[in-house]
Scaffold this motif. Structure first.
Motif, short mmCIF file in Angstrom:
data_model
loop_
_atom_site.label_atom_id
_atom_site.label_comp_id
_atom_site.label_asym_id
_atom_site.label_seq_id
_atom_site.Cartn_x
_atom_site.Cartn_y
_atom_site.Cartn_z
N PHE A 1 10.65 9.70 4.45
CA PHE A 1 9.41 10.13 4.04
C PHE A 1 9.06 9.74 2.60
O PHE A 1 9.74 8.93 1.93
N GLY A 2 7.59 9.87 2.35
CA GLY A 2 7.04 9.11 0.94
C GLY A 2 6.30 10.11 0.51
O GLY A 2 5.35 10.88 1.15
N MET A 3 6.15 10.38 -1.09
CA MET A 3 5.21 10.94 -1.51
C MET A 3 4.79 10.68 -2.81
O MET A 3 5.43 9.52 -3.39
N TYR B 1 -0.33 0.48 -4.26
CA TYR B 1 -1.86 -0.10 -4.63
C TYR B 1 -2.74 0.08 -3.37
O TYR B 1 -2.56 -0.25 -2.44
N ARG B 2 -3.85 1.06 -3.74
CA ARG B 2 -4.79 0.96 -2.70
C ARG B 2 -6.19 1.11 -3.28
O ARG B 2 -6.55 1.45 -4.45
N HIS B 3 -7.35 0.59 -2.79
CA HIS B 3 -8.67 0.20 -3.02
C HIS B 3 -9.21 1.54 -3.08
O HIS B 3 -9.87 2.07 -2.19
N HIS C 1 1.87 5.90 -7.80
CA HIS C 1 3.40 5.63 -7.54
C HIS C 1 3.79 6.51 -6.35
O HIS C 1 3.39 7.83 -6.36
N GLN C 2 4.84 5.92 -5.86
CA GLN C 2 5.50 6.90 -4.61
C GLN C 2 6.82 6.69 -4.59
O GLN C 2 7.55 6.04 -5.47
N ILE C 3 7.47 7.74 -4.16
CA ILE C 3 9.12 7.78 -3.75
C ILE C 3 9.22 7.79 -2.22
O ILE C 3 8.63 8.73 -1.64
N GLU C 4 10.04 7.11 -1.90
CA GLU C 4 10.28 6.75 -0.56
C GLU C 4 11.77 7.17 -0.23
O GLU C 4 12.65 6.68 -0.95
N ALA C 5 12.09 7.86 0.78
CA ALA C 5 13.40 8.23 0.99
C ALA C 5 13.80 8.20 2.52
O ALA C 5 12.67 8.64 3.32
N THR D 1 0.86 -1.22 -0.15
CA THR D 1 -0.02 -0.12 -0.08
C THR D 1 0.93 1.28 0.05
O THR D 1 0.22 2.30 -0.16
N HIS D 2 2.29 0.93 0.39
CA HIS D 2 3.14 2.14 0.05
C HIS D 2 4.42 1.68 -0.12
O HIS D 2 4.75 0.43 -0.04
N THR D 3 5.34 2.71 -0.51
CA THR D 3 6.90 2.17 -0.68
C THR D 3 7.49 1.81 0.64
O THR D 3 8.67 1.70 0.73
N SER D 4 6.76 2.35 1.79
CA SER D 4 7.69 1.94 3.02
C SER D 4 7.88 0.42 3.37
O SER D 4 9.09 0.31 4.28
N ASN D 5 7.39 -0.47 2.71
CA ASN D 5 7.75 -1.74 2.71
C ASN D 5 9.46 -1.90 2.36
O ASN D 5 10.04 -2.84 3.15
#
Ligand code: PHE
Length: 330
Positions: free
Chosen positions: A298-300, A198-200, A211-215, A172-176
């Motif tokens: 952070f992620g956006m 992916y989110r419902h 798409h997200q980008i996580e740093a 559901t986020h790139t935090s994985n």
């Protein structure tokens, strides 16, 4: 003597003029067999050689052989000339005008999301971040559990999460990637992780895949000020030197303190993403001692940025694959 030297000379002369005026290769082949084939006058003379008295035979033989050779040479010179002629005629016919404009093939272009994602990744690489990749189908533990989501957290509800099977979910986020990249590594380190999530969710501003980008950055003296400085540098890179950011206190299970950040665009605040200091429990879950190390994350969304940069009002336009729209966004 059945034939005279003058007759042979006349024969050669006539034949040479016929050969010289022959105008096609096919005609030349026919002419050659007429002049030198079995039924030709020359072959007739050659057959008569045997009936000549011995003392004449040698001389006449030489005469006829020389005549034959002369004709063969004439044929071959004419053949070369005709071949050359036909080659140059065909070159003339198939002449290519190299000054004509070429045929243009339609060329493709990178997707707006790819362009923005690459630009973002380049920025982080210039700050010394390494790219980290993670799977889009991951375990519930990597997507939630290790990130300190309690079992009954509403984000695990089917409203948000696509469950695949067993304990597998569509992330559901790139935090994985935080969990996967940090586990067992010794700080300091800095990673950036772009990818699909992916989110419902489905309306003009939401799409079930985006798409997200996580740093994230972990070290022995990383502070919230570093987080803000990094975010400002990133925002300036994307939106220009005058960009305005706003941080709102927020809650994420995996950061403490946490904030949501907005940026000022034209005449309003737009939500940009979430951020915070990585929760000690998350560090511990990744075998990193929170007494020694801290980090920020952070992620956006990438799509929102692509929409702003390219002036696309509806996120669905990005993923419908309509070539008429994508073709305008080079
Ligand atoms: N994963 C959060 C989200 O999808 C964003 C976030 C990333 C928040 C990293 C804090 C730290 O909303």
């Amino acid at each position: 003597m059945p034939f005279t030297a003058a007759e042979v000379e006349k024969l050669v002369e006539d034949a040479e003029s016929k050969i010289g005026s022959c105008s096609s290769l096919q005609g030349l082949t026919e002419l050659r067999s007429q002049l030198m084939g079995k039924k030709s006058e020359l072959s007739g003379f050659l057959r008569e050689l045997g009936s000549l008295p011995k003392e004449q035979r040698e001389l006449s033989g030489q005469l006829l052989n020389a005549a034959k050779k002369t004709l063969e040479d004439a044929v071959s010179v004419r053949r070369d000339a005709l071949q050359e002629l036909s080659r140059s005629q065909s070159l003339q016919r198939h002449r290519t005008d190299v000054t004509l404009p070429g045929v243009k093939f339609p060329s493709g272009s990178l997707h707006p999301v790819t362009l923005v994602e690459r630009d973002m990744v380049n920025f982080f690489q210039s700050l010394g971040y390494s790219i980290e990749d993670g799977p889009e189908v991951d375990t519930d533990y990597n997507n939630f559990g290790a990130l300190n989501f309690p079992d009954d957290h509403p984000a695990r509800d089917t409203q948000d999460t696509f469950f695949v099977s067993g304990d597998q979910v569509l992330r559901t986020h790139t935090s994985n990637v935080q969990v996967r990249a940090m586990r067992g590594k010794t700080p300091p380190f800095r990673f950036v992780a772009p990818g699909r999530v992916y989110r419902h969710d489905l309306d003009p501003t939401h799409y079930p895949m985006f798409h997200q980008i996580e740093a994230f950055c972990v070290g022995s003296d990383v502070t919230f000020a570093d987080l803000k400085g990094t975010l400002y540098a990133f925002a300036r890179h994307l939106f220009g030197a005058d960009v305005k950011l706003r941080f709102r206190a927020h809650f994420f299970p995996f950061t403490e303190p946490s904030a949501e950040m907005d940026f000022w665009w034209q005449d309003r605040w737009l939500e940009w993403g979430g951020c915070g200091m990585i929760h000690p429990t998350v560090l511990r879950n990744c075998e990193i001692d929170p007494q020694k190390y801290q980090g920020f994350a952070f992620g956006m969304g990438i799509d929102r940025t692509a929409m702003l940069k390219f002036g696309i009002p509806n996120i669905h336009r990005l993923f419908e694959g309509d070539i008429r729209i994508l073709g305008q966004l080079k």
